[in-house]
Design an enzyme around this catalytic site. Structure first.
Site, PDB file in Angstrom:
ATOM      1  N   ARG A   1      11.694  46.858 -13.418  1.00 31.33           N
ATOM      2  CA  ARG A   1      11.958  48.095 -13.596  1.00 31.33           C
ATOM      3  C   ARG A   1      11.476  49.049 -12.416  1.00 31.33           C
ATOM      4  O   ARG A   1      12.225  50.125 -11.887  1.00 31.33           O
ATOM      5  CB  ARG A   1      11.616  48.669 -14.847  1.00 31.33           C
TER       6      ARG A   1
ATOM      7  N   HIS B   1      11.143  47.569 -21.604  1.00 30.79           N
ATOM      8  CA  HIS B   1      12.123  48.162 -20.660  1.00 30.79           C
ATOM      9  C   HIS B   1      11.373  48.213 -19.210  1.00 30.79           C
ATOM     10  O   HIS B   1      12.179  48.151 -18.228  1.00 30.79           O
ATOM     11  CB  HIS B   1      12.074  49.809 -20.913  1.00 30.79           C
ATOM     12  N   CYS B   2      10.059  48.148 -19.030  1.00 29.10           N
ATOM     13  CA  CYS B   2       9.350  48.109 -17.764  1.00 29.10           C
ATOM     14  C   CYS B   2       9.672  46.827 -17.198  1.00 29.10           C
ATOM     15  O   CYS B   2       9.566  46.719 -15.882  1.00 29.10           O
ATOM     16  CB  CYS B   2       7.817  48.206 -18.109  1.00 29.10           C
ATOM     17  N   ILE B   3      10.007  45.838 -17.876  1.00 26.70           N
ATOM     18  CA  ILE B   3      10.116  44.297 -17.146  1.00 26.70           C
ATOM     19  C   ILE B   3      11.380  43.927 -17.022  1.00 26.70           C
ATOM     20  O   ILE B   3      11.883  42.786 -16.395  1.00 26.70           O
ATOM     21  CB  ILE B   3       9.416  43.144 -18.077  1.00 26.70           C
TER      22      ILE B   3
END
Length: 350
Positions: free
Chosen positions: A79, A340-342
Site C-alpha cells: 500500500r 489494507h496496508c499490505i
C-alpha cells in the site's frame, strides 16, 4: 484516483521476510499473507512480489492462482511503497510513483534502508506496461483515501509531519494532491489511531465505504487515548462536505482490544540497529477500518474474539453486495499494519 470499490484488474502484495520485523523468521506472517492473498484471489487476480531467496517458499504457500513475480523490497507494505493507480479521461490506467522514506526517514522512520522499497512502484508499473508519473515528494498510499468523485481523506499527523516534506506547507501539499490524484476537496482529520507507527495513516482510522459515507474506528472508553482521537475526527467529519457538497454520513466500527505485544511474540523478533524495536507490552495500533474492498468481497482483519463478530456484522451491512471475509491478522498487526496496508488495488481500465 478511482475509489477502492470500483472494478479492479487485480491486487498487488509483497511477501514478508525480514526477521527484525517479523517474528520467527516471518513464518507466521507469511502464512497470514498467504491467507489474505487466497481470500482476495476468490474475487480477482492477485500478484505477490517476492525476493529471489523466498520465491520457492512463497510459491509453495500461495494458491496456484496467485501470480508470483520476483521483486526485491525492504519489507512488505505494498500500500505504501507500490504505485497509486489512476484512470485518465479515456479510461487508460496510469500510476503515480511516490517518494518513500520508511515513514519518517532519519526522524522516526521504521528502518534505516528503504532504497529497494523506493523502487517497487516503478517495477510494478514496468511489469504492467503502465505509464509512470514520479512524484517529487514523500507520500504513502495508506495516508490517503478517496471516494472516486473528487474527495480525499487524510490526517494532519501524517501529511503535515516535518519528517515527510518539511519544505512544503499545507496549501502546497493540497495543490500536489489535487494535481496528482485529480481531487478537489480534501478533508483533514487530526490524528490517526493511537500509537500508529506510520504517524497516523488515515486508512487505519477512517475510510470511504461509498460516496458520501465513511466508516470511523470508535472507542467508548474515556480512559483510552483513542477516545479523544475518534471524537475529534467525528467533529471534523460532521462539519465536512465532499467534492459534490454533500454532508458525510458517518458509521462507527468498534475498536478491538486494546491489544499489546506479548513477551513470546517480542522474543521471536531479532534485534537490529537498523529497524524499529518491537518490545513486549507495546500497544498495537489495531483497527477494523484497515480492511480491503475486492471486486466481490471485503477482506477484514480478525483481531479480537470479543469484537470480531460485531465488526463483521457492521461491515456486512455497509457492503450488502459483497461477501465479508474475516482473516486472522494479528501476525500482520505485530509487524506494524493490517490488511489494507499490505494490498494495493489496480483498477480496471479499457
Amino acid at each position: 484516483m478511482p475509489a477502492e470499490w470500483e472494478p479492479h484488474a487485480g491486487t498487488w502484495m509483497l511477501w514478508p521476510e525480514r526477521p527484525d520485523n517479523w517474528r520467527d523468521n516471518a513464518a507466521p506472517a507469511q502464512r497470514a499473507y498467504a491467507a489474505v492473498a487466497a481470500a482476495i484471489a476468490r474475487s480477482e487476480p492477485v500478484t505477490m512480489g517476492v525476493s529471489a531467496a523466498q520465491f520457492e517458499r512463497a510459491r509453495a504457500l500461495l494458491p496456484p492462482g496467485v501470480r508470483v513475480v520476483e521483486i526485491s523490497s525492504n519489507d512488505a507494505w505494498m500500500r505504501d511503497v507500490g504505485p497509486t493507480f489512476m484512470i485518465d479521461r479515456r479510461r487508460r490506467v496510469r500510476g503515480v510513483d511516490w517518494m518513500f522514506n520508511a515513514w519518517g526517514g532519519k526522524d522516526g522512520g521504521v528502518y534505516a534502508d528503504w532504497s529497494l522499497d523506493d523502487q517497487v512502484a516503478a517495477k510494478v508499473l514496468e511489469i504492467e506496461s503502465t505509464p509512470r508519473y514520479r512524484a517529487q515528494f514523500v507520500l504513502e498510499g495508506g495516508s490517503i483515501h478517496v471516494d472516486g468523485q473528487g474527495t480525499l481523506l487524510t490526517t494532519e499527523e501524517c501529511l503535515l509531519n516535518p519528517n515527510r516534506n518539511p519544505a512544503l506547507r499545507r496549501g502546497q501539499i493540497e495543490s500536489l494532491l489535487e494535481r496528482y490524484l485529480g481531487v478537489r476537496e480534501i478533508v483533514w482529520l487530526g490524528r490517526g489511531v493511537f500509537n500508529d507507527e506510520t504517524d497516523g495513516h488515515v486508512d487505519n482510522l477512517c475510510c470511504f465505504v461509498r460516496p458520501g459515507e465513511v466508516v470511523l474506528t470508535w472507542c467508548d472508553d474515556p480512559e483510552d487515548p483513542q477516545y479523544d482521537i475518534s471524537r475529534a475526527a467525528w467533529e471534523v467529519l460532521v462539519k465536512a462536505k465532499d467534492a459534490r457538497r454533500r454532508r458525510l454520513k458517518i458509521h462507527k466500527l468498534p475498536q478491538p482490544g486494546p491489544l499489546y505485544m506479548s513477551e513470546a511474540e517480542a522474543a521471536g523478533i531479532e534485534r537490529s540497529p537498523g529497524c524499529r524495536p518491537r518490545p513486549a507490552g507495546e500497544r498495537l495500533a489495531a483497527s477494523y477500518v484497515n480492511f480491503y474492498i475486492a471486486n466481490r468481497q471485503v477482506v477484514m482483519p480478525l483481531l479480537d474474539a470479543r469484537t470480531d463478530r460485531a465488526a463483521k456484522a457492521a461491515l456486512a451491512k455497509l457492503f450488502p453486495r459483497r461477501t465479508v471475509i474475516g482473516v486472522p491478522a494479528r501476525e500482520i498487526l505485530l509487524g506494524g499494519g493490517s490488511i489494507h496496508c499490505i494490498t494495493q488495488q489496480q483498477p480496471r481500465g479499457i
